[in-house]
Scaffold this motif. Structure first.
Motif, PDB file in Angstrom:
ATOM      1  N   ALA A  66      -4.421 -86.516  42.503  1.00  0.00           N
ATOM      2  CA  ALA A  66      -5.119 -87.778  42.734  1.00  0.00           C
ATOM      3  C   ALA A  66      -4.809 -88.377  44.102  1.00  0.00           C
ATOM      4  O   ALA A  66      -5.627 -89.079  44.669  1.00  0.00           O
ATOM      5  CB  ALA A  66      -4.754 -88.777  41.640  1.00  0.00           C
ATOM      6  N   THR A  67      -3.627 -88.080  44.644  1.00  0.00           N
ATOM      7  CA  THR A  67      -3.234 -88.649  45.935  1.00  0.00           C
ATOM      8  C   THR A  67      -2.574 -87.583  46.797  1.00  0.00           C
ATOM      9  O   THR A  67      -2.123 -86.545  46.295  1.00  0.00           O
ATOM     10  CB  THR A  67      -2.235 -89.807  45.758  1.00  0.00           C
ATOM     11  N   HIS A  68      -2.497 -87.865  48.083  1.00  0.00           N
ATOM     12  CA  HIS A  68      -1.832 -86.952  49.002  1.00  0.00           C
ATOM     13  C   HIS A  68      -0.359 -86.809  48.652  1.00  0.00           C
ATOM     14  O   HIS A  68       0.193 -85.701  48.676  1.00  0.00           O
ATOM     15  CB  HIS A  68      -1.990 -87.459  50.441  1.00  0.00           C
ATOM     16  N   ASP A  69       0.291 -87.924  48.301  1.00  0.00           N
ATOM     17  CA  ASP A  69       1.712 -87.873  47.927  1.00  0.00           C
ATOM     18  C   ASP A  69       1.936 -87.001  46.696  1.00  0.00           C
ATOM     19  O   ASP A  69       2.909 -86.255  46.620  1.00  0.00           O
ATOM     20  CB  ASP A  69       2.259 -89.278  47.672  1.00  0.00           C
ATOM     21  N   ARG A  70       1.026 -87.092  45.721  1.00  0.00           N
ATOM     22  CA  ARG A  70       1.157 -86.258  44.511  1.00  0.00           C
ATOM     23  C   ARG A  70       0.978 -84.782  44.869  1.00  0.00           C
ATOM     24  O   ARG A  70       1.659 -83.923  44.342  1.00  0.00           O
ATOM     25  CB  ARG A  70       0.132 -86.704  43.472  1.00  0.00           C
ATOM     26  N   TRP A  71       0.043 -84.491  45.757  1.00  0.00           N
ATOM     27  CA  TRP A  71      -0.190 -83.122  46.209  1.00  0.00           C
ATOM     28  C   TRP A  71       1.076 -82.562  46.852  1.00  0.00           C
ATOM     29  O   TRP A  71       1.493 -81.444  46.560  1.00  0.00           O
ATOM     30  CB  TRP A  71      -1.363 -83.113  47.188  1.00  0.00           C
ATOM     31  N   LEU A  72       1.704 -83.369  47.721  1.00  0.00           N
ATOM     32  CA  LEU A  72       2.942 -82.935  48.366  1.00  0.00           C
ATOM     33  C   LEU A  72       4.061 -82.727  47.344  1.00  0.00           C
ATOM     34  O   LEU A  72       4.821 -81.763  47.424  1.00  0.00           O
ATOM     35  CB  LEU A  72       3.375 -83.948  49.421  1.00  0.00           C
ATOM     36  N   ALA A  73       4.168 -83.637  46.382  1.00  0.00           N
ATOM     37  CA  ALA A  73       5.219 -83.532  45.370  1.00  0.00           C
ATOM     38  C   ALA A  73       5.042 -82.281  44.515  1.00  0.00           C
ATOM     39  O   ALA A  73       6.014 -81.566  44.241  1.00  0.00           O
ATOM     40  CB  ALA A  73       5.224 -84.776  44.485  1.00  0.00           C
ATOM     41  N   LEU A  74       3.815 -81.979  44.111  1.00  0.00           N
ATOM     42  CA  LEU A  74       3.581 -80.779  43.311  1.00  0.00           C
ATOM     43  C   LEU A  74       3.857 -79.507  44.114  1.00  0.00           C
ATOM     44  O   LEU A  74       4.426 -78.543  43.594  1.00  0.00           O
ATOM     45  CB  LEU A  74       2.147 -80.767  42.773  1.00  0.00           C
ATOM     46  N   GLY A  75       3.463 -79.513  45.372  1.00  0.00           N
ATOM     47  CA  GLY A  75       3.749 -78.362  46.227  1.00  0.00           C
ATOM     48  C   GLY A  75       5.235 -78.157  46.399  1.00  0.00           C
ATOM     49  O   GLY A  75       5.738 -77.027  46.359  1.00  0.00           O
ATOM     50  N   ALA A  76       5.987 -79.258  46.565  1.00  0.00           N
ATOM     51  CA  ALA A  76       7.444 -79.161  46.699  1.00  0.00           C
ATOM     52  C   ALA A  76       8.072 -78.609  45.425  1.00  0.00           C
ATOM     53  O   ALA A  76       8.981 -77.771  45.492  1.00  0.00           O
ATOM     54  CB  ALA A  76       8.032 -80.531  47.038  1.00  0.00           C
ATOM     55  N   LEU A  77       7.587 -79.056  44.268  1.00  0.00           N
ATOM     56  CA  LEU A  77       8.099 -78.532  42.999  1.00  0.00           C
ATOM     57  C   LEU A  77       7.863 -77.028  42.884  1.00  0.00           C
ATOM     58  O   LEU A  77       8.751 -76.270  42.476  1.00  0.00           O
ATOM     59  CB  LEU A  77       7.427 -79.243  41.823  1.00  0.00           C
ATOM     60  N   GLN A  78       6.671 -76.598  43.253  1.00  0.00           N
ATOM     61  CA  GLN A  78       6.358 -75.171  43.168  1.00  0.00           C
ATOM     62  C   GLN A  78       7.195 -74.366  44.148  1.00  0.00           C
ATOM     63  O   GLN A  78       7.678 -73.273  43.825  1.00  0.00           O
ATOM     64  CB  GLN A  78       4.862 -74.950  43.409  1.00  0.00           C
ATOM     65  N   PHE A  79       7.387 -74.897  45.338  1.00  0.00           N
ATOM     66  CA  PHE A  79       8.191 -74.199  46.332  1.00  0.00           C
ATOM     67  C   PHE A  79       9.637 -74.077  45.865  1.00  0.00           C
ATOM     68  O   PHE A  79      10.245 -73.002  45.947  1.00  0.00           O
ATOM     69  CB  PHE A  79       8.114 -74.930  47.670  1.00  0.00           C
ATOM     70  N   GLU A  80      10.201 -75.158  45.344  1.00  0.00           N
ATOM     71  CA  GLU A  80      11.569 -75.123  44.828  1.00  0.00           C
ATOM     72  C   GLU A  80      11.693 -74.142  43.672  1.00  0.00           C
ATOM     73  O   GLU A  80      12.684 -73.425  43.555  1.00  0.00           O
ATOM     74  CB  GLU A  80      12.027 -76.522  44.399  1.00  0.00           C
ATOM     75  N   TYR A  81      10.687 -74.097  42.816  1.00  0.00           N
ATOM     76  CA  TYR A  81      10.675 -73.148  41.703  1.00  0.00           C
ATOM     77  C   TYR A  81      10.760 -71.713  42.224  1.00  0.00           C
ATOM     78  O   TYR A  81      11.538 -70.899  41.731  1.00  0.00           O
ATOM     79  CB  TYR A  81       9.417 -73.339  40.861  1.00  0.00           C
ATOM     80  N   LEU A  82       9.956 -71.413  43.235  1.00  0.00           N
ATOM     81  CA  LEU A  82       9.967 -70.063  43.804  1.00  0.00           C
ATOM     82  C   LEU A  82      11.331 -69.725  44.408  1.00  0.00           C
ATOM     83  O   LEU A  82      11.855 -68.614  44.215  1.00  0.00           O
ATOM     84  CB  LEU A  82       8.872 -69.926  44.863  1.00  0.00           C
ATOM     85  N   LEU A  83      11.910 -70.675  45.121  1.00  0.00           N
ATOM     86  CA  LEU A  83      13.229 -70.440  45.714  1.00  0.00           C
ATOM     87  C   LEU A  83      14.300 -70.242  44.643  1.00  0.00           C
ATOM     88  O   LEU A  83      15.143 -69.347  44.752  1.00  0.00           O
ATOM     89  CB  LEU A  83      13.624 -71.598  46.632  1.00  0.00           C
ATOM     90  N   GLU A  84      14.262 -71.077  43.607  1.00  0.00           N
ATOM     91  CA  GLU A  84      15.247 -70.982  42.525  1.00  0.00           C
ATOM     92  C   GLU A  84      15.135 -69.662  41.772  1.00  0.00           C
ATOM     93  O   GLU A  84      16.098 -69.206  41.160  1.00  0.00           O
ATOM     94  CB  GLU A  84      15.091 -72.142  41.549  1.00  0.00           C
ATOM     95  N   HIS A  85      13.979 -69.047  41.798  1.00  0.00           N
ATOM     96  CA  HIS A  85      13.782 -67.774  41.110  1.00  0.00           C
ATOM     97  C   HIS A  85      13.872 -66.581  42.060  1.00  0.00           C
ATOM     98  O   HIS A  85      13.394 -65.498  41.759  1.00  0.00           O
ATOM     99  CB  HIS A  85      12.457 -67.794  40.350  1.00  0.00           C
ATOM    100  N   GLY A  86      14.493 -66.821  43.206  1.00  0.00           N
ATOM    101  CA  GLY A  86      14.851 -65.711  44.070  1.00  0.00           C
ATOM    102  C   GLY A  86      13.889 -65.348  45.177  1.00  0.00           C
ATOM    103  O   GLY A  86      14.008 -64.260  45.760  1.00  0.00           O
ATOM    104  N   LEU A  87      12.956 -66.186  45.524  1.00  0.00           N
ATOM    105  CA  LEU A  87      12.029 -65.868  46.602  1.00  0.00           C
ATOM    106  C   LEU A  87      12.789 -65.686  47.914  1.00  0.00           C
ATOM    107  O   LEU A  87      13.608 -66.513  48.291  1.00  0.00           O
ATOM    108  CB  LEU A  87      10.994 -66.988  46.762  1.00  0.00           C
ATOM    109  N   GLN A  88      12.496 -64.600  48.581  1.00  0.00           N
ATOM    110  CA  GLN A  88      13.111 -64.282  49.871  1.00  0.00           C
ATOM    111  C   GLN A  88      12.003 -64.068  50.901  1.00  0.00           C
ATOM    112  O   GLN A  88      10.878 -63.718  50.542  1.00  0.00           O
ATOM    113  CB  GLN A  88      13.965 -63.018  49.765  1.00  0.00           C
ATOM    114  N   PRO A  89      12.307 -64.241  52.189  1.00  0.00           N
ATOM    115  CA  PRO A  89      11.281 -64.079  53.231  1.00  0.00           C
ATOM    116  C   PRO A  89      10.589 -62.720  53.208  1.00  0.00           C
ATOM    117  O   PRO A  89       9.405 -62.627  53.553  1.00  0.00           O
ATOM    118  CB  PRO A  89      12.056 -64.274  54.536  1.00  0.00           C
ATOM    119  N   GLU A  90      11.281 -61.684  52.762  1.00  0.00           N
ATOM    120  CA  GLU A  90      10.671 -60.350  52.767  1.00  0.00           C
ATOM    121  C   GLU A  90       9.792 -60.086  51.540  1.00  0.00           C
ATOM    122  O   GLU A  90       9.122 -59.064  51.460  1.00  0.00           O
ATOM    123  CB  GLU A  90      11.755 -59.271  52.874  1.00  0.00           C
ATOM    124  N   HIS A  91       9.741 -61.005  50.586  1.00  0.00           N
ATOM    125  CA  HIS A  91       8.930 -60.828  49.381  1.00  0.00           C
ATOM    126  C   HIS A  91       7.459 -61.096  49.654  1.00  0.00           C
ATOM    127  O   HIS A  91       7.104 -61.873  50.536  1.00  0.00           O
ATOM    128  CB  HIS A  91       9.409 -61.767  48.270  1.00  0.00           C
TER     129      HIS A  91
END
Length: 116
Positions: A66-91
Protein backbone atom coordinates in the motif's frame (compact mmCIF):
# COMPACT_ATOMS: atom_id res chain seq x y z
CA UNK A 1 -21.14 -20.77 4.78
CA UNK A 2 -19.31 -20.59 1.43
CA UNK A 3 -22.58 -21.01 -0.48
CA UNK A 4 -24.18 -18.10 1.42
CA UNK A 5 -21.53 -15.64 0.23
CA UNK A 6 -23.00 -15.72 -3.26
CA UNK A 7 -26.44 -14.68 -2.07
CA UNK A 8 -27.46 -11.06 -2.44
CA UNK A 9 -28.82 -10.94 1.12
CA UNK A 10 -25.44 -12.02 2.52
CA UNK A 11 -23.62 -9.43 0.45
CA UNK A 12 -25.96 -6.64 1.52
CA UNK A 13 -25.59 -7.54 5.23
CA UNK A 14 -21.82 -7.73 4.79
CA UNK A 15 -21.77 -4.31 3.09
CA UNK A 16 -23.77 -2.77 5.94
CA UNK A 17 -21.27 -4.13 8.47
CA UNK A 18 -18.23 -3.06 6.38
CA UNK A 19 -19.23 0.26 4.85
CA UNK A 20 -15.65 1.44 4.21
CA UNK A 21 -15.06 -1.44 1.83
CA UNK A 22 -18.13 -0.93 -0.34
CA UNK A 23 -16.80 1.79 -2.67
CA UNK A 24 -13.41 0.08 -3.28
CA UNK A 25 -15.22 -3.22 -3.91
CA UNK A 26 -17.59 -1.61 -6.40
CA UNK A 27 -14.66 0.06 -8.21
CA UNK A 28 -12.83 -3.26 -8.55
CA UNK A 29 -16.03 -5.05 -9.54
CA UNK A 30 -16.78 -2.48 -12.25
CA UNK A 31 -13.18 -2.50 -13.50
CA UNK A 32 -13.15 -6.31 -13.70
CA UNK A 33 -16.48 -6.35 -15.56
CA UNK A 34 -15.20 -3.69 -17.98
CA UNK A 35 -12.06 -5.73 -18.71
CA UNK A 36 -14.09 -8.89 -19.27
CA UNK A 37 -16.44 -7.08 -21.66
CA UNK A 38 -13.65 -5.40 -23.63
CA UNK A 39 -11.63 -8.45 -24.57
CA UNK A 40 -9.78 -9.74 -21.49
CA UNK A 41 -11.51 -13.11 -21.70
CA UNK A 42 -8.66 -15.42 -20.69
CA UNK A 43 -6.82 -15.30 -17.38
CA UNK A 44 -3.54 -13.94 -18.75
CA UNK A 45 -5.05 -11.04 -20.68
CA UNK A 46 -7.31 -10.22 -17.70
CA UNK A 47 -4.33 -10.23 -15.31
CA UNK A 48 -2.32 -8.03 -17.67
CA UNK A 49 -5.18 -5.54 -17.85
CA UNK A 50 -5.55 -5.47 -14.06
CA UNK A 51 -1.79 -4.98 -13.53
CA UNK A 52 -1.68 -2.24 -16.19
CA UNK A 53 -4.54 -0.47 -14.42
CA UNK A 54 -3.01 -0.91 -10.94
CA UNK A 55 0.42 0.25 -12.10
CA UNK A 56 -1.12 3.25 -13.83
CA UNK A 57 -2.66 4.42 -10.57
CA UNK A 58 0.23 3.51 -8.25
CA UNK A 59 3.22 1.41 -9.40
CA UNK A 60 4.16 0.45 -5.84
CA UNK A 61 0.65 -0.72 -4.99
CA UNK A 62 0.69 -2.88 -8.11
CA UNK A 63 3.14 -5.23 -6.41
CA UNK A 64 0.97 -5.65 -3.36
CA UNK A 65 2.18 -2.91 -1.02
CA UNK A 66 0.00 0.00 0.00
CA UNK A 67 2.92 2.38 0.63
CA UNK A 68 6.54 2.81 -0.34
CA UNK A 69 7.61 2.24 3.28
CA UNK A 70 5.68 -1.06 3.39
CA UNK A 71 7.32 -2.13 0.12
CA UNK A 72 10.75 -1.42 1.59
CA UNK A 73 9.90 -3.24 4.83
CA UNK A 74 8.70 -6.36 3.00
CA UNK A 75 11.77 -6.36 0.78
CA UNK A 76 14.01 -6.07 3.84
CA UNK A 77 12.21 -9.00 5.49
CA UNK A 78 12.69 -11.14 2.40
CA UNK A 79 16.33 -10.17 2.09
CA UNK A 80 17.01 -10.99 5.75
CA UNK A 81 15.22 -14.31 5.30
CA UNK A 82 17.49 -15.19 2.39
CA UNK A 83 20.61 -14.23 4.34
CA UNK A 84 19.49 -16.18 7.43
CA UNK A 85 19.01 -19.26 5.25
CA UNK A 86 22.52 -19.12 3.88
CA UNK A 87 22.40 -16.93 0.79
CA UNK A 88 25.92 -16.23 -0.45
CA UNK A 89 27.12 -13.95 -3.29
CA UNK A 90 28.02 -16.96 -5.44
CA UNK A 91 24.49 -18.46 -5.21
CA UNK A 92 21.92 -18.24 -7.98
CA UNK A 93 18.45 -16.92 -7.19
CA UNK A 94 15.36 -17.54 -9.28
CA UNK A 95 12.97 -14.59 -9.08
CA UNK A 96 9.56 -15.33 -10.56
CA UNK A 97 8.26 -11.77 -10.61
CA UNK A 98 5.64 -11.46 -7.93
CA UNK A 99 5.67 -9.12 -4.98
CA UNK A 100 8.61 -7.26 -3.50
CA UNK A 101 11.72 -9.07 -4.83
CA UNK A 102 12.83 -6.15 -7.04
CA UNK A 103 13.85 -4.46 -3.80
CA UNK A 104 15.54 -7.68 -2.74
CA UNK A 105 17.51 -7.66 -6.01
CA UNK A 106 18.80 -4.17 -5.22
CA UNK A 107 19.97 -5.48 -1.83
CA UNK A 108 21.49 -8.57 -3.46
CA UNK A 109 23.49 -6.38 -5.81
CA UNK A 110 24.70 -4.41 -2.79
CA UNK A 111 25.76 -7.66 -1.10
CA UNK A 112 27.66 -8.87 -4.17
CA UNK A 113 29.41 -5.55 -4.71
CA UNK A 114 30.61 -5.57 -1.07
CA UNK A 115 32.12 -9.03 -1.56
CA UNK A 116 34.12 -8.04 -4.65
Amino acid sequence: MADQRYRLSYRLRYALRNRDGVVPYLRRWWRDRRFRLTGARDHVSFYRAVMRDDAGRNPEAAVGSATHDRWLALGALQFEYLLEHGLQPEHDVLEIGCGDPPWVWWRLLTLVSKEE
